[in-house]
Design a protein around this motif. Structure first.
Motif, PDB file in Angstrom:
ATOM      1  N   ALA A  45       0.837  -1.187   0.000  1.00 50.36           N
ATOM      2  CA  ALA A  45       0.000   0.000   0.000  1.00 50.36           C
ATOM      3  C   ALA A  45       0.876   1.243   0.000  1.00 50.36           C
ATOM      4  O   ALA A  45       1.961   1.237   0.586  1.00 50.36           O
ATOM      5  CB  ALA A  45      -0.901  -0.003   1.227  1.00 50.36           C
ATOM      6  N   PRO A  46       0.409   2.305  -0.649  1.00 53.10           N
ATOM      7  CA  PRO A  46       1.139   3.569  -0.553  1.00 53.10           C
ATOM      8  C   PRO A  46       1.226   3.982   0.920  1.00 53.10           C
ATOM      9  O   PRO A  46       0.261   3.816   1.679  1.00 53.10           O
ATOM     10  CB  PRO A  46       0.275   4.552  -1.339  1.00 53.10           C
ATOM     11  N   SER A  73       9.184  -3.739   3.466  1.00 53.87           N
ATOM     12  CA  SER A  73      10.039  -3.247   2.390  1.00 53.87           C
ATOM     13  C   SER A  73       9.307  -2.083   1.750  1.00 53.87           C
ATOM     14  O   SER A  73       8.074  -1.992   1.830  1.00 53.87           O
ATOM     15  CB  SER A  73      10.339  -4.342   1.361  1.00 53.87           C
ATOM     16  N   MET A  74      10.054  -1.190   1.142  1.00 55.14           N
ATOM     17  CA  MET A  74       9.466  -0.028   0.474  1.00 55.14           C
ATOM     18  C   MET A  74      10.055   0.065  -0.917  1.00 55.14           C
ATOM     19  O   MET A  74      11.258  -0.128  -1.094  1.00 55.14           O
ATOM     20  CB  MET A  74       9.743   1.242   1.274  1.00 55.14           C
ATOM     21  N   THR A  79       5.319   8.733  -7.774  1.00 51.25           N
ATOM     22  CA  THR A  79       5.720   9.652  -6.708  1.00 51.25           C
ATOM     23  C   THR A  79       5.465   9.070  -5.321  1.00 51.25           C
ATOM     24  O   THR A  79       5.759   9.704  -4.319  1.00 51.25           O
ATOM     25  CB  THR A  79       4.958  10.989  -6.825  1.00 51.25           C
ATOM     26  N   ALA A  80       4.919   7.867  -5.262  1.00 48.60           N
ATOM     27  CA  ALA A  80       4.610   7.237  -3.976  1.00 48.60           C
ATOM     28  C   ALA A  80       5.649   6.180  -3.630  1.00 48.60           C
ATOM     29  O   ALA A  80       6.398   5.711  -4.488  1.00 48.60           O
ATOM     30  CB  ALA A  80       3.230   6.586  -4.039  1.00 48.60           C
TER      31      ALA A  80
END
Length: 106
Positions: A45-46, A73-74, A79-80
């Motif tokens: 999810a953002p 983790s990201m 842009t998110a």
């Protein structure tokens, strides 16, 4: 060796330590975020889509703690930044831990 994802360091599975995971999940705000992320599913999810009772800068701090501990983790997507629970890694290293924490009484 840490894995880099668009300038964000993530610990490799072998670097995830139980002390860091438990510390990261001990905070009520971080635990709320992880519970909501677990309900969202594997796609993630953002970061801003999960409502937290903190300011944006404090949210960033909490997400950094979770990422550096190996809990999430990201990855960048436009842009998110999309957060994903590292369930497979955590379940492999510490079987049953994540499920126990996520289902524990609030």
């Amino acid at each position: 060796m840490s894995v880099m994802t668009d300038s964000l360091a993530h610990p490799a599975r072998s670097e995830i330590r139980i002390e860091s995971v438990l510390h990261a999940l001990a905070d009520p705000v971080r635990l709320l975020f992880v519970r909501e992320l677990a309900r969202c599913g594997c796609e993630g999810a953002p970061c801003g889509s999960i409502e937290l009772p903190v300011t944006k800068s404090t949210r960033t701090h909490h997400l950094r703690i979770l990422r550096e501990a190996g809990v999430i983790s990201m990855r960048p997507e436009g842009t998110a930044r999309i957060s994903t629970l590292r369930r497979e890694d955590l379940d492999t290293l510490y079987p049953g831990l994540l499920d126990s924490i996520l289902t524990a009484a609030h």
